[in-house]
Design an enzyme around this catalytic site. Sequence first.
Site: not given
Length: 556
Positions: A225, A285
């Site tokens: 993330d 990401e």
Amino acid sequence: MVNGDHGASPPVLVPAVGASRLARAPGWWRTAVVYQIYVRSFADSTGDGVGDLAGVTAHLDAVAWLGADAVWLTPFYPSPQADHGYDVADHRGVDPLFGDLAAFDALVARAHALDLGVVVDLVPNHVSDQHAWFREAVTSPPGAPARRRFHVRPGRGPGGALPPTGWTSMFGGPAWTRLPDGEWYLHLFAPEQPDLNWTHDAVRADFAATLAFWAARGVDGFRVDVAGGLAKDPAYGEVPARRDPPAVHPPAVHPHWDRPEVHEIYREWRSVLDDAGPDLFAVAEAWGPPERTAAFARPDELGQAFAFGLLGVPWSATAIRREVTAQLGAHGAVGALPAWVLSNHDSARVATRRGPAAALALHLFLLAMPGAFYLYAGDELGLPEVDVPRAAWKDPQAVRTGGRLPSRDGARIPLPWTADPPGFGFTTGTPWLPTPPGWGTHARDRQERDPHSPWGVLHRALTVRHDVWGGADAAGPLEWLPSPPGTLVARRGNAVVVLNASRRTWPLARLVRTGAAQLTVIAASGPLPGPLGSADPPVVSALVPPATAVWLVPSG
């Protein structure tokens, strides 16, 4: 459908005893189809209205039956849930809302018995404000060692009343919050998510331990993330003003996004991953132009990065080809393949953004491209974006900004396993987000019985994908073939993919100009008018409507 009965008849697979690591050829993840499970919206085993790990385990056979190669689980760690689990209080545990470590181990064992890999979400940019480290930092005096694990700074102006910089939060407002003693801490997201200081040795060591912990429990990969946000400018400079054209004024290095130092962190991670187990991978990401995001996928770093460009590219053959070419070129330059994505829990449902037919066509088109594909749970059902009433919003970015930033709740509505309200097979209780009228029309148990439903189309495509397009790059590079305006035709090995992004219907023989008579349709995103109902469909007579993709293979 909390009992795991999925309507159709998937094969009965018996869990292997002591399964701990997925047995696959090295590099399998480079071309895998990974099914993203938003855990709280997938399946609820307890009736509390929130999905959990046991619910996932009970439904893994449905994922295997669809044809995926792996599952990605969104955060299930201990968390106050200020950002639905992306505010992590303990990276090496399970929140009781979702189960416990025994439930996680059972999930991994069942997944591996079904030949599914398991990817877990890792959140390294920030922690929860309830994390033990941050609680210690708050109660420590200014300048204390406990505060050095975070970005804690004196303010500007008289009495330090102004934030240290003008940086803004992704959830709206300033990216700094003042502590009672007058210092400020950085949070690029919510105030409940203080950013970690990745120059601190303890931070790096703790995440190395986290990677090793989950690898030892059989995890096959990690989704990282906010991968581009870990490194911050040591001088805490301001965000540079945008200047055009960039060729005249090259963009300056951003103070907290995609800084060069972030790649040093992931090179360290690569050593940890290699030591923790064979063929462990991670997917970044990271947002930005392909040449920047592909850098995270270098073999000495994470190995894979999302190719987000197709989320917003115009519905145009030229634009789609340009983006695909750019992603393949950028990833190829670093020895990687793209991880294609059309939707996720942070974006509106692709069936609403593109329209149902175009969404399904793009799925088939990208599934034919070199690389991996990440399929968001519910997109195989063609789920639309739901207009969640303001009073029912749960998304912090919408709640905190009063709707100035859009609510992402509409893409997180619990899945309809059956057509039975009010829980639609997701729960026996009240779903944590409201399900709209008619949600049962998208139910999986109905779609499994219809080969022309979105589920039926994707099931067919995923079932034959590895044979048609090859695994581990066996099908060779992509070759673009001449085609009429508004259409795309490409070849990999002996297979051909067609995408009609124009507004007119085209004869398939016009799109595939040479050798069409020797080809057979193996998959299509929608009906192809013409006499294709026979046992040996004549491709030369088929028509390809707008917003349709077709896979073709040699006859015989």
